[in-house]
Design a protein around this motif. Structure first.
Motif, mmCIF file in Angstrom:
data_model
loop_
_atom_site.group_PDB
_atom_site.id
_atom_site.type_symbol
_atom_site.label_atom_id
_atom_site.label_comp_id
_atom_site.label_asym_id
_atom_site.label_seq_id
_atom_site.Cartn_x
_atom_site.Cartn_y
_atom_site.Cartn_z
ATOM 1 N N UNK A 256 0.836 -1.209 0.000
ATOM 2 C CA UNK A 256 0.000 0.000 0.000
ATOM 3 C C UNK A 256 0.869 1.257 0.000
ATOM 4 N N UNK A 257 1.981 1.237 0.729
ATOM 5 C CA UNK A 257 2.890 2.387 0.739
ATOM 6 C C UNK A 257 3.532 2.572 -0.636
ATOM 7 N N UNK A 258 3.875 1.470 -1.311
ATOM 8 C CA UNK A 258 4.421 1.583 -2.660
ATOM 9 C C UNK A 258 3.388 2.169 -3.619
ATOM 10 N N UNK A 259 2.139 1.727 -3.490
ATOM 11 C CA UNK A 259 1.078 2.276 -4.335
ATOM 12 C C UNK A 259 0.888 3.766 -4.069
ATOM 13 N N UNK A 260 0.923 4.157 -2.785
ATOM 14 C CA UNK A 260 0.771 5.571 -2.444
ATOM 15 C C UNK A 260 1.919 6.398 -3.002
ATOM 16 N N UNK A 261 3.162 5.899 -2.889
ATOM 17 C CA UNK A 261 4.311 6.624 -3.426
ATOM 18 C C UNK A 261 4.212 6.765 -4.943
ATOM 19 N N UNK A 361 -4.729 -4.021 -1.402
ATOM 20 C CA UNK A 361 -3.417 -4.644 -1.565
ATOM 21 C C UNK A 361 -3.329 -5.924 -0.747
ATOM 22 N N UNK A 362 -2.716 -6.923 -1.344
ATOM 23 C CA UNK A 362 -2.586 -8.198 -0.651
ATOM 24 C C UNK A 362 -3.840 -9.037 -0.713
ATOM 25 N N UNK A 363 -4.799 -8.660 -1.553
ATOM 26 C CA UNK A 363 -6.059 -9.395 -1.649
ATOM 27 C C UNK A 363 -5.849 -10.696 -2.413
ATOM 28 N N UNK A 364 -6.384 -11.795 -1.856
ATOM 29 C CA UNK A 364 -6.242 -13.093 -2.514
ATOM 30 C C UNK A 364 -7.127 -13.203 -3.743
ATOM 31 N N UNK A 365 -8.224 -12.460 -3.757
ATOM 32 C CA UNK A 365 -9.136 -12.472 -4.898
ATOM 33 C C UNK A 365 -9.695 -11.077 -5.093
ATOM 34 N N UNK A 381 0.708 -6.850 -4.896
ATOM 35 C CA UNK A 381 1.831 -6.002 -4.503
ATOM 36 C C UNK A 381 1.767 -4.684 -5.265
ATOM 37 N N UNK A 382 2.790 -3.849 -5.064
ATOM 38 C CA UNK A 382 2.792 -2.536 -5.691
ATOM 39 C C UNK A 382 2.899 -2.591 -7.194
ATOM 40 N N UNK A 383 3.698 -3.518 -7.736
ATOM 41 C CA UNK A 383 3.845 -3.621 -9.191
ATOM 42 C C UNK A 383 2.531 -4.046 -9.841
ATOM 43 N N UNK A 384 1.836 -4.983 -9.229
ATOM 44 C CA UNK A 384 0.555 -5.418 -9.781
ATOM 45 C C UNK A 384 -0.488 -4.313 -9.679
ATOM 46 N N UNK A 385 -0.417 -3.515 -8.604
ATOM 47 C CA UNK A 385 -1.333 -2.380 -8.478
ATOM 48 C C UNK A 385 -1.119 -1.386 -9.616
ATOM 49 N N UNK A 386 0.151 -1.107 -9.959
ATOM 50 C CA UNK A 386 0.431 -0.181 -11.058
ATOM 51 C C UNK A 386 -0.134 -0.715 -12.366
ATOM 52 N N UNK A 387 -0.032 -2.027 -12.567
ATOM 53 C CA UNK A 387 -0.584 -2.621 -13.787
ATOM 54 C C UNK A 387 -2.109 -2.505 -13.810
#
Length: 395
Positions: A256-261, A361-365, A381-387
């Protein structure tokens, strides 16, 4: 000060030898006992002498992204004019201890030690103070003292490139492409005058009343305004929790911190106003005490930690603050695996914030939106959130 085992043995045997020597007429034993006590007294006096040391440290750089290189340069100078410093010293760098060579440091000379600062974890790395131990030549007593100040290195979360940001409800007249502010300029607040402000913005009536120069601050309401709410409750990140106290964290919280940054750097690139808030009450931008700069945003993200129940565990209060004072038109809520109750509570802000984006973030589904119009991005994770973020159409 600490008396070593050897010194304690002399303190015990010294009086015994004195008693036997004087009691039974053995002057040799009395001399040995007296010598033992004198040796301990001299050792204590030697160890208690405080060396004149100048300690300076410099981190290059003092703010880094997670995984980047950072080095610390420590300089120890013997400020004494006559006596050499024969010491044992070590410097604390986060959880590790770094030995520092200070043996036979001549008067007026210095020694320089360089070592890397660990940046594998997000957070603040505390470095120092230098711990100096002085021991007498016989090893009877030791004294440890702290020298120099404590330095800190901010380790920011990793940043993932986001190709676009939400445009909000009200857009600038020519869009955000030309980066030129257009539209409605309205009064926002009064603040103290700083060098560089235009005198035509001085509010003379308030200046005359309080005796200090006050200037009007204006806001371009046509630009999209984003509000980023980071959920730092332990209850929102129950899985993969590590550490204790101020080091308490979880894998989903780090993501979540990576996504926020990543969002912060995207808004800085697009020159869009952003208010970053945590559920525990820390604020940067908007009405926050810290200035809205990229450094302030990332400092807050480096300092962020999980709060156990009863210590900032109040999502209701955070939602109430956002409802009471609307800080923008687009709300981005970053949390852990997420619960329907949390999404429903944040979804109640739909009237105040027409656009609501949730990052689980960290959601299994994949999570489902709590209300109509809410965009939910589930990522490990943060990389998947960016995608997932770049895959949203209509930004």
């Amino acid at each position: 000060m600490r008396i070593t085992a050897r010194g304690a043995a002399l303190l015990i045997t010294g009086p015994v030898l004195l008693a036997i020597g004087f009691g039974f007429g053995y002057p040799e034993l009395a001399v040995l006992g007296c010598g033992a006590l004198v040796a301990v007294l001299l050792a204590v006096g030697y160890a208690l002498w405080r060396p004149v040391l100048g300690v300076t440290r410099r981190a290059e750089p003092d703010r880094v992204m997670r995984g980047e290189d950072c080095g610390m340069t420590l300089t120890v100078r013997n400020g004494s004019r006559l006596l050499a410093a024969t010491l044992v010293a070590d410097d604390r760098c986060g959880p590790t201890v770094v030995p520092v060579p200070v043996l036979r440091l001549r008067p007026g000379n210095d020694t320089v030690t360089e070592y890397p600062v660990p940046t594998s974890r997000r957070g603040i790395v505390t470095i120092g103070p230098l711990r100096v131990v002085r021991r007498d030549p016989l090893g009877l007593a030791t004294v440890g003292r702290a020298h120099g100040e404590v330095a800190r290195v901010w380790v920011y979360p990793r940043v993932h490139l986001l190709s676009a940001v939400p445009v909000g409800v009200v857009r600038s007249l020519d869009g955000r492409v030309d980066r030129v502010p257009h539209g409605t300029i309205t009064f926002d607040a009064l603040r103290e005058y700083v060098v560089g402000d235009e005198l035509r913005h001085v509010h003379w009536r308030t200046t005359a009343r309080i005796g200090e120069l006050m200037v009007r601050e204006h806001l371009d309401t046509s630009l999209p305004r984003l509000v980023l709410l980071l959920d730092d409750r332990l209850a929102a990140h129950p899985d993969g929790t590590t550490g204790t106290g101020n080091d308490l964290t979880a894998d989903s919280f780090e993501a979540a911190c990576e996504a926020a940054a990543s969002i912060v750097m995207a808004t800085q690139r697009e020159e869009l106003p952003l208010a970053l808030q945590t559920v525990s009450g820390e604020v940067v931008g908007g009405d926050g005490r810290r200035p809205a700069t990229a450094r302030s945003y990332l400092d807050l993200l480096a300092e962020a930690r999980l709060h156990p129940a009863g210590d900032g565990d109040d999502l209701d209060g955070a939602v109430a603050r956002l409802r009471h004072r609307r800080a923008g038109d687009t709300l981005i809520y970053l949390t852990g695996p997420g619960t329907n109750a949390d999404l429903g509570l944040v979804g109640s802000l739909r009237g105040a914030y027409p656009t609501i984006v949730v990052g689980a973030l960290g959601a299994a589904q994949a999570m489902r939106a709590g209300v109509e119009g809410m965009v939910v991005l589930s990522a490990a994770d943060g990389a998947e959130f960016a995608s997932e973020w770049d895959g949203v159409r209509g930004w």
